[in-house]
Write an enzyme that holds these catalytic residues in place. Structure first.
Site, mmCIF file in Angstrom:
data_model
loop_
_atom_site.group_PDB
_atom_site.id
_atom_site.type_symbol
_atom_site.label_atom_id
_atom_site.label_comp_id
_atom_site.label_asym_id
_atom_site.label_seq_id
_atom_site.Cartn_x
_atom_site.Cartn_y
_atom_site.Cartn_z
ATOM 1 N N LYS A 82 0.815 -1.226 0.000
ATOM 2 C CA LYS A 82 0.000 0.000 0.000
ATOM 3 C C LYS A 82 0.843 1.269 0.000
ATOM 4 O O LYS A 82 0.494 2.248 -0.655
ATOM 5 C CB LYS A 82 -1.049 0.008 1.111
ATOM 6 C CG LYS A 82 -0.511 -0.122 2.519
ATOM 7 C CD LYS A 82 -1.668 -0.262 3.491
ATOM 8 C CE LYS A 82 -1.197 -0.232 4.927
ATOM 9 N NZ LYS A 82 -0.005 -1.066 5.234
ATOM 10 N N ARG B 273 13.956 -0.911 7.951
ATOM 11 C CA ARG B 273 13.233 -0.434 9.142
ATOM 12 C C ARG B 273 13.507 -1.331 10.334
ATOM 13 O O ARG B 273 13.605 -2.536 10.182
ATOM 14 C CB ARG B 273 11.726 -0.438 8.855
ATOM 15 C CG ARG B 273 11.278 0.764 8.067
ATOM 16 C CD ARG B 273 9.852 0.658 7.621
ATOM 17 N NE ARG B 273 8.926 0.170 8.636
ATOM 18 C CZ ARG B 273 7.604 0.167 8.471
ATOM 19 N NH1 ARG B 273 7.076 0.624 7.347
ATOM 20 N NH2 ARG B 273 6.818 -0.290 9.410
ATOM 21 N N ARG C 130 3.000 -7.671 14.156
ATOM 22 C CA ARG C 130 2.268 -6.694 13.327
ATOM 23 C C ARG C 130 1.165 -7.382 12.527
ATOM 24 O O ARG C 130 0.082 -6.838 12.352
ATOM 25 C CB ARG C 130 3.241 -5.958 12.405
ATOM 26 C CG ARG C 130 4.073 -4.919 13.174
ATOM 27 C CD ARG C 130 5.348 -4.560 12.470
ATOM 28 N NE ARG C 130 5.130 -3.927 11.200
ATOM 29 C CZ ARG C 130 6.014 -3.956 10.188
ATOM 30 N NH1 ARG C 130 7.152 -4.599 10.323
ATOM 31 N NH2 ARG C 130 5.751 -3.340 9.076
ATOM 32 N N ARG D 106 -6.423 2.266 11.367
ATOM 33 C CA ARG D 106 -5.882 0.949 11.715
ATOM 34 C C ARG D 106 -6.825 0.174 12.635
ATOM 35 O O ARG D 106 -6.564 -0.983 12.927
ATOM 36 C CB ARG D 106 -4.630 1.198 12.480
ATOM 37 C CG ARG D 106 -3.221 0.815 12.141
ATOM 38 C CD ARG D 106 -2.764 0.175 10.997
ATOM 39 N NE ARG D 106 -1.405 -0.272 11.119
ATOM 40 C CZ ARG D 106 -0.355 0.307 10.524
ATOM 41 N NH1 ARG D 106 -0.508 1.353 9.753
ATOM 42 N NH2 ARG D 106 0.833 -0.210 10.670
HETATM 43 P P1 AMP Z 1 3.557 1.345 9.098
HETATM 44 O O1 AMP Z 1 4.692 2.129 8.534
HETATM 45 O O2 AMP Z 1 2.228 1.774 8.573
HETATM 46 O O3 AMP Z 1 3.761 -0.155 8.980
HETATM 47 O O4 AMP Z 1 3.537 1.665 10.676
HETATM 48 C C1 AMP Z 1 4.632 1.353 11.503
HETATM 49 C C2 AMP Z 1 4.191 1.339 12.967
HETATM 50 O O5 AMP Z 1 3.709 2.649 13.335
HETATM 51 C C3 AMP Z 1 3.044 0.396 13.283
HETATM 52 O O6 AMP Z 1 3.483 -0.933 13.536
HETATM 53 C C4 AMP Z 1 2.444 1.061 14.522
HETATM 54 O O7 AMP Z 1 3.239 0.823 15.668
HETATM 55 C C5 AMP Z 1 2.570 2.543 14.184
HETATM 56 N N1 AMP Z 1 1.375 3.064 13.442
HETATM 57 C C6 AMP Z 1 1.322 3.488 12.152
HETATM 58 N N2 AMP Z 1 0.101 3.902 11.820
HETATM 59 C C7 AMP Z 1 -0.668 3.731 12.928
HETATM 60 C C8 AMP Z 1 -2.044 3.966 13.229
HETATM 61 N N3 AMP Z 1 -2.901 4.452 12.318
HETATM 62 N N4 AMP Z 1 -2.468 3.690 14.491
HETATM 63 C C9 AMP Z 1 -1.630 3.208 15.430
HETATM 64 N N5 AMP Z 1 -0.324 2.955 15.215
HETATM 65 C C10 AMP Z 1 0.161 3.204 13.972
#
Ligand code: AMP
Length: 216
Positions: A13, A160, A171, A88
């Protein structure tokens, strides 16, 4: 055009949102990117978010909603936006609905990039970000030319900290338990467009644009 991108970690995405942003001139709003920036900058918000991120848990709704509210108030979102990694969970989806109703900017579509769980692991462990451009790449799937272009320009391929097997497992669990209900929420409101996430980036992008056109 105002869109939400849904999909498991590693579904593609972020890559598709970057592409849509580049081609349509609309902003990509990734809560993950905003949180990582806050962590890197060592802000109070970053310090509060860090432990949950490192464990692959969700950061609290009030932190994330505050960030989104602030970001959507900026003038560059007037032409549209792609939300990537938000909402989320159901509480975030409902809060987004009220916020957008307040702003008079309702969503046009929620695009789900569907990929089976077994291939997500390979995508996630191979994922890298070019330190110069922020472009998402993959050591298993990107072309050698793309990877070399980043390095030749003096960039580095950064992995990351949460793309390790243990955190990835958590996750994916969090995605199943908390984020999958958001899919049904958008299905019920008629906004959901489901896209097959297999194949090359270009191929998936074609499906995304077709799904957006078909949905009006
Ligand atoms: P992502 O880059 O979208 O995979 O996000 C990395 C991490 O950031 C996630 O595993 C969560 O810990 C946090 N995170 C990102 N977006 C959200 C969200 N909308 N709500 C809560 N935590 C988030």
């Amino acid at each position: 055009m105002r869109i939400v991108f849904l999909g498991a970690p590693g579904s593609g995405k972020g890559t598709q949102a970057q592409r849509l942003m580049a081609e349509r001139g609309i902003v990509q709003l990734s809560t993950g990117d905003l949180l990582r920036e806050a962590v890197a900058a060592g802000t109070g918000l970053g310090r509060r978010a860090r432990a949950a991120m490192d464990a692959g848990e969700l950061v609290s709704d009030d932190i994330v909603l505050g960030m989104i509210r602030e970001r959507l108030a900026k003038p560059d979102t007037a032409a549209g936006f792609v939300l990537d990694g938000f909402p989320r969970n159901l509480a975030q989806a409902r809060a987004l609905e009220s916020l957008l109703a307040e702003l008079g900017k309702p969503l046009d579509a929620a695009v789900l990039i569907a990929v089976d769980f077994d291939i997500l692991l390979k995508r996630l462990t191979g994922r890298r970000t070019c330190s110069l451009t922020g472009k998402l790449l993959n050591i298993h799937f990107s072309s050698q030319a793309e990877l070399d272009a980043c390095l030749a320009a003096g960039g580095q391929l950064i992995q990351r900290v949460d793309d390790n097997e243990e955190t990835i497992g958590n996750r994916l669990k969090v995605y199943r338990a908390q984020t999958e209900p958001v899919i049904d929420h958008y299905r019920a409101s008629g906004l959901l467009r489901e896209v097959d996430g297999y194949g090359a980036v270009d191929e998936v992008y074609r499906r995304v644009t077709q799904a957006l056109t078909a949905g009006g």
